[in-house]
Enzyme design. Sequence first.
Site, PDB file in Angstrom:
ATOM      1  N   GLU A   1       0.859  -1.188   0.000  1.00 53.25           N
ATOM      2  CA  GLU A   1       0.000   0.000   0.000  1.00 53.25           C
ATOM      3  C   GLU A   1       0.902   1.247   0.000  1.00 53.25           C
ATOM      4  OE1 GLU A   1      -2.290   0.618   3.644  1.00 53.25           O
ATOM      5  OE2 GLU A   1      -3.769   1.824   2.573  1.00 53.25           O
TER       6      GLU A   1
ATOM      7  N   LYS B   1      -9.691   2.178  -2.303  1.00 49.91           N
ATOM      8  CA  LYS B   1      -9.914   1.682  -0.927  1.00 49.91           C
ATOM      9  C   LYS B   1     -11.318   2.057  -0.457  1.00 49.91           C
ATOM     10  CE  LYS B   1      -7.324   1.725   3.477  1.00 49.91           C
ATOM     11  NZ  LYS B   1      -6.070   2.243   4.072  1.00 49.91           N
TER      12      LYS B   1
ATOM     13  N   CYS C   1      -5.591  -2.765   2.676  1.00 50.85           N
ATOM     14  CA  CYS C   1      -5.342  -2.673   4.116  1.00 50.85           C
ATOM     15  C   CYS C   1      -6.611  -2.725   4.963  1.00 50.85           C
ATOM     16  CB  CYS C   1      -4.500  -1.436   4.420  1.00 50.85           C
ATOM     17  SG  CYS C   1      -3.619  -1.631   5.995  1.00 50.85           S
TER      18      CYS C   1
END
Length: 307
Positions: A65, A139, A180
Amino acid sequence: MPVPYKPEEARVPPVLPSPLTPVYKFKIALCQLSVTADKKRNIVHAKKAIEEVAGGGAELVILPEIWNSPYSNDSFPVYAEDIEAGGDAAPSYSMLSEVARSLQITIVGGSIPERSGDRLYNTCCVFGKDGSLKGKHRKIHLFDIDIPGKITFKESNTLTAGQHPTIVDTDVGRIGIGICHDICFQELAMLYAARGAHLICYPSAFEMTTGPLVWELLQRARAADNQLFVATCSPARDSGSGYIAWGHSMLVGPFGEIIATTEHEEAMIVEEIDYSQIELRRSNLPLEKQRRGDLYQLVDVQRTNSH
Ligand SMILES: NC(=O)CC(=O)C(=O)O
């Protein structure tokens, strides 16, 4: 009268037929890269790492990331790239596309800050062997955390959340993408499993409070609950940076077993994935048949809305 339970009705069927036979082996690489404030260096460094692991036989490469920029709200706007414009407006993106094409490999390109109009996203691009963009995941769950005395960070100060799950058919299987904090949401992983994913990739940067607590636990849970492979890739730890990454990139199999992992320093893993393990695990322990769809259901909201 109780409603009769029909397990086949509980299952959200895959959107597309699986492109693979159940037995398929290939090598995956996790590149746990050191990241600096020098964007040009980060790009050159990532390219070298990809070349190195491809030389070791990797057909699928995953990056961390935010690998082209420091992980900070001050840096995101400065390092952001306009992926839709491409070319000079997106040097990290262009490098990944070019190297996927020249090495004939699939790349899950970690994530970079993306600028689109007046918005910023934390975005992962997936490239096919021909260098084409196969999928783009923004994300979905932004990392906003406040543990006084430990960590306070609010991605939502600068970033906008993505609106779509991302599942991509590649030469190395059907891959679901999360970034994440997306790993904390089991429903997303369940949705990918229901849509026929073999592997979920989570480019990540867990930090020093959450890392030791839940990093390994979440990866193994997502893999074991859904009986598929999970791969994560973190930046290497830099104790001098404002956001200190936990490291410990990992490949987990459908039994929840750790197949390979790093420590916190820069490291590359090249390891074999055997998708026949998915079928084996699912016949050993047929969770899908045992699921109680009469008591609870996974709802695929976007599919439902689009039908
Ligand atoms: N970068 C992140 O989203 C970090 C995260 O999720 C964490 O728990 O740490």
